[in-house]
Design a protein around this motif. Structure first.
Motif, PDB file in Angstrom:
ATOM      1  N   SER A 205      35.952  41.354  53.150  1.00 50.26           N
ATOM      2  CA  SER A 205      36.225  40.446  52.033  1.00 50.26           C
ATOM      3  C   SER A 205      37.690  40.524  51.624  1.00 50.26           C
ATOM      4  N   THR A 206      38.366  39.405  51.801  1.00 53.66           N
ATOM      5  CA  THR A 206      39.749  39.254  51.358  1.00 53.66           C
ATOM      6  C   THR A 206      39.881  37.889  50.696  1.00 53.66           C
TER       7      THR A 206
ATOM      8  N   VAL B 146      37.886  40.980  39.681  1.00 57.98           N
ATOM      9  CA  VAL B 146      38.649  39.894  40.300  1.00 57.98           C
ATOM     10  C   VAL B 146      40.070  40.333  40.628  1.00 57.98           C
ATOM     11  N   TYR B 147      40.719  39.540  41.458  1.00 55.70           N
ATOM     12  CA  TYR B 147      42.071  39.842  41.946  1.00 55.70           C
ATOM     13  C   TYR B 147      43.144  39.069  41.185  1.00 55.70           C
TER      14      TYR B 147
ATOM     15  N   HIS C 282      34.827  36.813  48.946  1.00 58.25           N
ATOM     16  CA  HIS C 282      33.957  37.767  48.260  1.00 58.25           C
ATOM     17  C   HIS C 282      32.594  37.171  47.895  1.00 58.25           C
TER      18      HIS C 282
ATOM     19  N   ASN D 204      39.218  43.074  48.821  1.00 52.19           N
ATOM     20  CA  ASN D 204      38.501  42.808  47.578  1.00 52.19           C
ATOM     21  C   ASN D 204      37.572  43.944  47.170  1.00 52.19           C
ATOM     22  N   CYS D 205      37.480  44.980  47.988  1.00 52.22           N
ATOM     23  CA  CYS D 205      36.613  46.120  47.674  1.00 52.22           C
ATOM     24  C   CYS D 205      37.414  47.381  47.365  1.00 52.22           C
TER      25      CYS D 205
ATOM     26  N   MET E  23      37.585  47.337  42.142  1.00 56.10           N
ATOM     27  CA  MET E  23      36.899  46.126  42.591  1.00 56.10           C
ATOM     28  C   MET E  23      35.674  46.489  43.431  1.00 56.10           C
TER      29      MET E  23
ATOM     30  N   ASP F  62      34.614  30.290  45.618  1.00 49.67           N
ATOM     31  CA  ASP F  62      33.694  31.217  44.950  1.00 49.67           C
ATOM     32  C   ASP F  62      32.610  30.445  44.198  1.00 49.67           C
TER      33      ASP F  62
ATOM     34  N   THR G 122      31.732  45.885  42.452  1.00 53.02           N
ATOM     35  CA  THR G 122      30.861  45.175  43.391  1.00 53.02           C
ATOM     36  C   THR G 122      29.600  45.986  43.665  1.00 53.02           C
TER      37      THR G 122
END
Length: 658
Positions: free
Chosen positions: A141-142, A496-497, A146, A171-172, A176, A70, A180
């Protein structure tokens, strides 16, 4: 790519090059069914060639919560954000001790150089995409995809203002995806949740109306430009953010992987990649719906379990293998469907040429189930073992015991099934003494496949994240993300995850020697795992196996801890070893033997003898036998992973790419 492509779907770094994107392959099939022309771009393969093998390997192995990938792409995604790079690098190297032969200053300079080169990769990728004159470009996105996806879509929007951009993927999901969309205006549409059922109609509307689709006309779970003005929809479920869900998987098309194989065939690394075929037969987790594992956030906002019919699963494996000429099938399901052992495996067992299949399973499989899996071609599993201490497993909500896990490792070695497993550490409420006890008997297992010691990660959507206070946690976004995203702390917490406990004194995912005095039990386990792994790198693997003549069991023992290389086990000791092979409870064994007029003192002496010979171990009030039955099935090599294998050992010469 042909000039009449309407939609380009992009698989950005970091995503494994040894398998195609299941998400994009499935979306392409859905779009084709809707009459739309699309192409999948494997920019992750391009990035391997751009960065080179050494740096690619380093980035792929970097812990995702440390946000190195990232950070590298953040300069392009957020060019006006001036983060303190020294703070980021200080933290990264504190959490990831450098190789002793590499100087710290040299590594820091190299990371900064890599970051400066990302713009060239993004420009090159954007050029290749814009050559196709697409109307729309979407990124999946995973994990660490992202910020690379945001960087690419920003550059595409700058270069081609009329281009419509989309994002989706894990990630979406929910908050999240909303963050985004709300904070990064160059992303026109974001899909929260499962896009399979809505993507065809959505893309048709976008091709007709561009960015001007009214908010009220967008499918549930889709955020569009109008939401930035009118506000975002809310629901009464979960975190109140819409999430699209596919209720019935039966009619989903098979994924289209043709673009992946075409791109791989052009790659400089093609002769080092042995592709696997990712396939999906269920979504959600039937165990998690009953008792969610405390650390798991993989199912996002929905644990609801859905599966394809058992017969359909087998036929789809066979069809995909024939279509792409690969016998490697990686089921990406969170857990094997309950009825597949009895209803799917027989069809696969009957195949004259077996497939090589991977499944995630629950660790309480029975011996006959492991045997059936192996016979059907399931030669690799991930069983969620996570620990060899029952108290730790209870903290996790695993619904299994130490005895279950050791028995499964034994049966997998018996039938030649390779296992991906680990000992997780760092759980709230764990005791270091548990690890000390575990370390004392790890050498007994050196003939079974070793795992790795891995630090617990706090993931969004996990029970630890949803109910942090209940577990005594004070979670905040992993600190590295502050050097990545130009977001406020509340927005960062929604974006964030990965999270960290602000009161946790452990540093990173590596157990440092300096912590040995503070956590001697964990230190002993990490050393024990290292010794176990080292034993498996020897030319001849350790073995503990037995044969039964009917009167006597002959045991051969080549483990380093062996008391004798050969044991002759007769009479009462033989009965105990046979009972322990099935993991019989100690009390039940004693009851059975007492009915045959065997004295308790004799039983005690025989059990003590078997334990002293290191042929059985007492776990969870059970006697667990350790030897395999001879003959046993050889295990597949690590290179045989059904999800594909990439040989990273040799660097090819890199001619310039056109």
């Amino acid at each position: 790519m042909s000039a009449d492509v309407q939609i380009v779907l992009v698989n950005m770094p970091m995503s494994a090059i040894e398998r195609p994107s299941l998400a994009l392959g499935l979306l392409k099939s859905v779009l084709t069914r809707a009459g739309l022309r699309s192409k999948i771009v494997y920019a992750n393969i391009w990035f391997l060639e751009y960065a080179g093998l050494a740096d690619y390997n380093m980035l792929e192995g970097s812990p995702p919560e440390d946000a190195l990938v990232d950070w590298l792409f953040a300069g392009i995604a957020f060019p006006d954000f001036e983060a303190d790079h020294d703070v980021f690098l200080d933290r990264y190297f504190e959490r990831n001790p450098i190789h002793p032969n590499k100087g710290l200053a040299e590594r820091r300079a190299h990371f900064r150089e890599l970051r400066s080169l990302i713009g060239g990769f993004i420009d090159w990728t954007a050029d290749k995409i814009l050559e196709q004159r697409p109307a729309m470009v979407g990124c999946t996105s995973t994990f660490t995809q992202h910020v690379p996806s945001l960087a690419l879509l920003r550059r595409l929007s700058e270069r081609s203002p009329g281009l419509v951009t989309l994002m989706g993927g894990a990630n979406c999901e929910s908050v999240m995806g909303r963050t985004t969309h709300a904070r990064f205006p160059w992303v026109d549409y974001v899909v929260s949740g499962e896009a399979d059922a809505l993507i065809g109609a959505l893309c048709c509307d976008i091709l007709n109306h561009g960015r001007d689709i009214p908010s009220a006309d967008l499918p549930f779970g889709v955020f569009g430009p109008g939401h930035r003005e009118a506000g975002y929809p809310a629901t009464s479920m979960g975190d109140s953010v819409p999430r699209a869900v596919v209720e019935n998987m039966d009619n989903l098309p098979l994924p289209d992987f043709s673009d992946y194989f075409a791109e791989l065939g052009r790659s400089l690394y093609a002769d080092r990649v042995y592709p696997g075929l990712p396939m999906e037969f269920s979504r959600g987790c039937w165990w998690g719906a009953r008792s969610p594992c405390t650390f798991c956030g993989l199912n996002g906002g929905s644990m609801t379990y859905r599966q394809k019919p058992a017969g359909q699963a087998a036929e789809e494996m066979i069809e995909m293998s024939a279509r792409y000429g690969s016998s490697r099938i990686e089921a990406v399901d969170n857990i094997l469907a309950l009825d597949y052992v009895e209803k799917t495996l027989p069809r696969l067992t009957a195949l004259p040429d077996k497939l090589a299949i991977f499944f995630e399973v629950k660790a309480n499989l029975k011996r006959h189930e492991v045997e059936k899996l192996a016979a059907a071609g399931v030669r690799w599993i991930q069983p969620g073992i996570e620990s060899l201490d029952t108290r730790a497993l209870k903290l996790m909500g695993k619904g299994t015991t130490s005895a279950h896990n050791v028995q499964l490792l034994k049966w997998c070695r018996q039938y030649g099934v390779r296992v991906s497993w680990s000992i997780l550490w760092g759980f709230p409420g764990e005791s270091d003494a548990w690890y000390g006890e575990m370390a004392s008997w790890l050498p007994l297992l050196h003939h079974l496949q070793p795992g790795h010691a891995v630090r617990l990660r706090y993931q969004r959507y996990s029970p630890y994240h949803r109910a942090a206070d209940k577990h005594g946690l004070k979670l905040r976004p992993a600190a590295s993300y502050r050097s990545v995203y130009p977001l406020s702390e509340p927005d960062l917490a929604d974006q964030v995850y990965y999270f960290e406990d602000c009161e946790d004194s452990d540093v990173g995912g590596h157990f440092a020697a300096r912590d040995a005095n503070r956590r001697p039990g964990l230190h002993a386990v990490t050393q024990g795992i290292d010794a176990w792994l080292k034993a498996w790198y020897e030319p001849k693997l350790p073995m503990l196996s037995m044969r039964d003549s009917g009167d006597e069991i002959t045991v051969e023992d080549t483990r380093a801890i062996a008391v004798e290389p050969e044991h002759r086990v007769k009479s009462l000791a033989r009965e105990i070893l046979l009972a322990a092979d099935e993991g019989m409870p100690d009390a039940r064994l004693r009851e059975r033997l007492s009915t045959a007029n065997v004295m308790q003192t004799e039983i005690d002496e025989a059990i003590a003898d078997m334990i002293a010979r290191k042929l059985i171990v007492r776990l969870d009030a059970r006697l667990v036998g350790l030897p395999l039955w001879n003959p046993y099935t050889p295990m597949p090599a690590p290179t045989a992973f059904p999800g594909g294998y990439f040989d990273r050992r040799v660097m090819p010469v890199r001619p310039p790419r056109e």
